[in-house]
Each structure stands twice: as structure tokens, then as C-alpha cells.
Design a protein around this motif. Sequence first.
Motif, PDB file in Angstrom:
ATOM      1  N   VAL A 233       4.200  16.385 -68.984  1.00  0.00           N
ATOM      2  CA  VAL A 233       2.942  16.917 -68.933  1.00  0.00           C
ATOM      3  C   VAL A 233       2.920  17.651 -67.464  1.00  0.00           C
ATOM      4  CG1 VAL A 233       0.450  16.781 -68.357  1.00  0.00           C
ATOM      5  CG2 VAL A 233       1.597  15.639 -70.193  1.00  0.00           C
ATOM      6  N   LEU A 234       2.736  18.869 -67.350  1.00  0.00           N
ATOM      7  CA  LEU A 234       2.481  19.690 -65.845  1.00  0.00           C
ATOM      8  C   LEU A 234       1.016  20.022 -65.811  1.00  0.00           C
ATOM      9  CD1 LEU A 234       5.643  22.086 -66.137  1.00  0.00           C
ATOM     10  CD2 LEU A 234       5.438  19.957 -64.682  1.00  0.00           C
ATOM     11  N   LEU A 235       0.814  19.942 -64.512  1.00  0.00           N
ATOM     12  CA  LEU A 235      -0.470  20.670 -64.111  1.00  0.00           C
ATOM     13  C   LEU A 235      -0.264  21.307 -62.677  1.00  0.00           C
ATOM     14  CD1 LEU A 235      -1.821  18.373 -61.898  1.00  0.00           C
ATOM     15  CD2 LEU A 235      -2.352  17.290 -63.995  1.00  0.00           C
ATOM     16  N   GLU A 236      -1.329  22.168 -62.372  1.00  0.00           N
ATOM     17  CA  GLU A 236      -1.272  22.721 -60.965  1.00  0.00           C
ATOM     18  C   GLU A 236      -2.329  21.994 -60.189  1.00  0.00           C
ATOM     19  OE1 GLU A 236      -0.763  27.296 -62.508  1.00  0.00           O
ATOM     20  OE2 GLU A 236      -2.461  26.444 -62.655  1.00  0.00           O
ATOM     21  N   VAL A 237      -2.255  21.891 -58.921  1.00  0.00           N
ATOM     22  CA  VAL A 237      -2.737  21.552 -57.763  1.00  0.00           C
ATOM     23  C   VAL A 237      -3.017  22.362 -56.339  1.00  0.00           C
ATOM     24  CG1 VAL A 237      -3.084  19.178 -58.736  1.00  0.00           C
ATOM     25  CG2 VAL A 237      -1.268  19.908 -56.786  1.00  0.00           C
ATOM     26  N   GLU A 238      -3.911  22.634 -55.961  1.00  0.00           N
ATOM     27  CA  GLU A 238      -4.059  23.629 -54.599  1.00  0.00           C
ATOM     28  C   GLU A 238      -2.989  22.644 -53.572  1.00  0.00           C
ATOM     29  OE1 GLU A 238      -8.063  24.207 -53.628  1.00  0.00           O
ATOM     30  OE2 GLU A 238      -8.492  25.149 -55.571  1.00  0.00           O
ATOM     31  N   GLU A 239      -2.580  23.358 -52.841  1.00  0.00           N
ATOM     32  CA  GLU A 239      -1.723  22.880 -51.602  1.00  0.00           C
ATOM     33  C   GLU A 239      -2.688  21.858 -51.099  1.00  0.00           C
ATOM     34  OE1 GLU A 239       1.532  23.279 -50.467  1.00  0.00           O
ATOM     35  OE2 GLU A 239       2.079  24.901 -51.731  1.00  0.00           O
ATOM     36  N   PRO A 240      -1.880  20.710 -50.567  1.00  0.00           N
ATOM     37  CA  PRO A 240      -2.800  19.592 -49.973  1.00  0.00           C
ATOM     38  C   PRO A 240      -3.157  20.008 -48.479  1.00  0.00           C
ATOM     39  CG  PRO A 240      -0.552  18.990 -49.996  1.00  0.00           C
ATOM     40  CD  PRO A 240      -0.554  20.576 -50.798  1.00  0.00           C
TER      41      PRO A 240
ATOM     42  N   SER B 184       5.481  18.056 -57.018  1.00  0.00           N
ATOM     43  CA  SER B 184       6.682  18.602 -56.867  1.00  0.00           C
ATOM     44  C   SER B 184       6.606  19.366 -55.595  1.00  0.00           C
ATOM     45  CB  SER B 184       6.696  19.754 -57.905  1.00  0.00           C
ATOM     46  OG  SER B 184       7.840  20.741 -57.587  1.00  0.00           O
ATOM     47  N   SER B 185       7.684  19.812 -54.842  1.00  0.00           N
ATOM     48  CA  SER B 185       7.872  20.633 -53.722  1.00  0.00           C
ATOM     49  C   SER B 185       7.787  22.032 -53.942  1.00  0.00           C
ATOM     50  CB  SER B 185       9.105  20.062 -52.798  1.00  0.00           C
ATOM     51  OG  SER B 185      10.219  20.369 -53.603  1.00  0.00           O
ATOM     52  N   PHE B 186       7.870  22.267 -55.428  1.00  0.00           N
ATOM     53  CA  PHE B 186       7.731  23.745 -55.952  1.00  0.00           C
ATOM     54  C   PHE B 186       6.503  24.035 -55.964  1.00  0.00           C
ATOM     55  CE2 PHE B 186      11.704  21.406 -57.367  1.00  0.00           C
ATOM     56  CZ  PHE B 186      12.613  21.668 -56.641  1.00  0.00           C
ATOM     57  N   GLY B 187       6.154  25.229 -55.817  1.00  0.00           N
ATOM     58  CA  GLY B 187       4.868  26.054 -56.152  1.00  0.00           C
ATOM     59  C   GLY B 187       5.031  27.492 -56.299  1.00  0.00           C
ATOM     60  N   TYR B 188       3.871  28.032 -56.529  1.00  0.00           N
ATOM     61  CA  TYR B 188       3.836  29.541 -56.312  1.00  0.00           C
ATOM     62  C   TYR B 188       2.386  29.921 -56.348  1.00  0.00           C
ATOM     63  CZ  TYR B 188       2.521  27.753 -61.299  1.00  0.00           C
ATOM     64  OH  TYR B 188       1.942  27.211 -62.373  1.00  0.00           O
ATOM     65  N   VAL B 189       2.068  31.150 -56.529  1.00  0.00           N
ATOM     66  CA  VAL B 189       1.051  31.841 -56.106  1.00  0.00           C
ATOM     67  C   VAL B 189       0.342  32.055 -57.547  1.00  0.00           C
ATOM     68  CG1 VAL B 189      -0.637  33.785 -55.553  1.00  0.00           C
ATOM     69  CG2 VAL B 189       1.418  32.719 -54.029  1.00  0.00           C
TER      70      VAL B 189
ATOM     71  N   LEU C  67      -0.266  27.404 -55.480  1.00  0.00           N
ATOM     72  CA  LEU C  67      -0.327  25.964 -56.005  1.00  0.00           C
ATOM     73  C   LEU C  67       0.864  25.529 -56.041  1.00  0.00           C
ATOM     74  CD1 LEU C  67      -2.320  27.313 -59.386  1.00  0.00           C
ATOM     75  CD2 LEU C  67      -3.467  26.233 -57.299  1.00  0.00           C
ATOM     76  N   ARG C  68       0.686  24.188 -56.291  1.00  0.00           N
ATOM     77  CA  ARG C  68       2.090  23.288 -56.774  1.00  0.00           C
ATOM     78  C   ARG C  68       1.918  22.692 -58.020  1.00  0.00           C
ATOM     79  NH1 ARG C  68       4.119  19.644 -52.089  1.00  0.00           N
ATOM     80  NH2 ARG C  68       3.134  20.677 -50.532  1.00  0.00           N
ATOM     81  N   LEU C  69       2.960  22.549 -58.651  1.00  0.00           N
ATOM     82  CA  LEU C  69       3.172  21.687 -59.954  1.00  0.00           C
ATOM     83  C   LEU C  69       3.140  20.275 -59.665  1.00  0.00           C
ATOM     84  CD1 LEU C  69       5.319  23.934 -62.244  1.00  0.00           C
ATOM     85  CD2 LEU C  69       2.819  23.806 -62.033  1.00  0.00           C
ATOM     86  N   MET C  70       2.467  19.346 -60.260  1.00  0.00           N
ATOM     87  CA  MET C  70       2.762  17.937 -60.661  1.00  0.00           C
ATOM     88  C   MET C  70       3.336  17.663 -61.932  1.00  0.00           C
ATOM     89  SD  MET C  70      -0.501  16.189 -58.411  1.00  0.00           S
ATOM     90  CE  MET C  70       0.289  15.031 -58.230  1.00  0.00           C
ATOM     91  N   GLN C  71       3.974  16.767 -62.195  1.00  0.00           N
ATOM     92  CA  GLN C  71       4.621  16.295 -63.357  1.00  0.00           C
ATOM     93  C   GLN C  71       4.383  14.976 -63.662  1.00  0.00           C
ATOM     94  OE1 GLN C  71       8.393  17.982 -64.777  1.00  0.00           O
ATOM     95  NE2 GLN C  71       8.585  16.725 -66.417  1.00  0.00           N
ATOM     96  N   TYR C  72       4.281  14.748 -65.124  1.00  0.00           N
ATOM     97  CA  TYR C  72       4.375  13.278 -65.558  1.00  0.00           C
ATOM     98  C   TYR C  72       5.376  13.264 -66.696  1.00  0.00           C
ATOM     99  CZ  TYR C  72       2.727   9.210 -68.217  1.00  0.00           C
ATOM    100  OH  TYR C  72       2.538   8.154 -68.757  1.00  0.00           O
TER     101      TYR C  72
END
Length: 177
Positions: free
Chosen positions: A102-109, A129-134, A147-152
Motif C-alpha cells: 500500500v502506498l499513500l502520499e503525505v505532505e513534506e514534514p 520514502s525519501s522520494f517525492g514529487y509535486v 508530496l512524499r510517498l509512504m509505503q506499507y
Amino acid sequence: MNQNLQPLRHEDFDLFFQIMEQSFPSVEVRPRDHEYDLLNEDAFTLWARYDAANRFLEGFIAEWAFRDFLFIEHFAVAPKLRGKGIGGQMLKAYLRQADRPVLLEVEEPETELAERRIQFYRRNGFMLSSFGYVQPDLRRTGDRIRLRLMQYPQALSESEFQQRKAAIFHLVYKRVM
């Protein structure tokens, strides 16, 4: 009581959309008619949690299903129910039924709220993740959000990130990278 997630009833779309508008910046919310049209997308499901009497919409998870991962585009609990553990219960129920990563996006911390969201997902087994995008602006106003991705349940490699980013941009954002 721990209610199960079920597909959103079409007659509850306006309740869903109201929670969505109360929970996300407008740049992250499609216009109502565009969001409603997603109900006809094969890869899109709005998972809903209703109260014990199955009448009141407590929250939702908007999911896009890809061949090798699931993508949570939006996840929210009705504002008056926040802070009562419902979000954690919903996410745990969702992850139990998930049959792929599962992936989701979060705003930069960069804000307290963004950091709290990231910590919530970390407590539930996600990795930042250290990877992100606009993110493309869903209302086409020209506004953009980093945004950055988080994965489970495990972290993304750079090649997995690139592959999944391209798939998300193609299906969810209707953009070619």
C-alpha cells in the motif's frame, strides 16, 4: 465498536464529498462532478466506515488498485469524530484486507500537522520514502503541493518509486511523465 469497511453507498456521495472538502486543501480535491465520475472507474473504490447502525458515514479511504500495489489517494474521518481512534481502526482494517503493498502520499514534514500525519502512518507500519514529487493540481488552478510517498509494509527502492510514480500519474492524475 469496530465496524468493517465497505464500498460507499452511492446515495452517501454528498456526505463523503463534504468530509473530503473539510479534510483537504482545495488543491487536493477534484471538483464534485469529477470526483463523482470516479465511481465508474474500475480501479477506484471508496471504502466507507459507517456507524454501528449503518446510517452515519464516519470516514472513508479512497483507493486506486494497481496490478502490484494499492494507492490510498484520500483518507479522512468526519471532523467531529477525530481523535477517537476511528482513523487507526479504519487503517488497520484496510491493511488487513489489502492483498498487496500500500502506498499513500503525505505532505513534506514541514508543519506540525504534516509531521503528526507522518507519525500516525508510521505507528501503523508505513515507512516514509525519501522520494517525492509535486502533485498535479486536481482543480487545475496552477497550485502545486510537494508530496512524499509512504509505503506499507516495506520501503520503496528508487526503481520501484519511479515505476509506481509513473503508474500513479497515468491513472490517478491523468498525466504522462
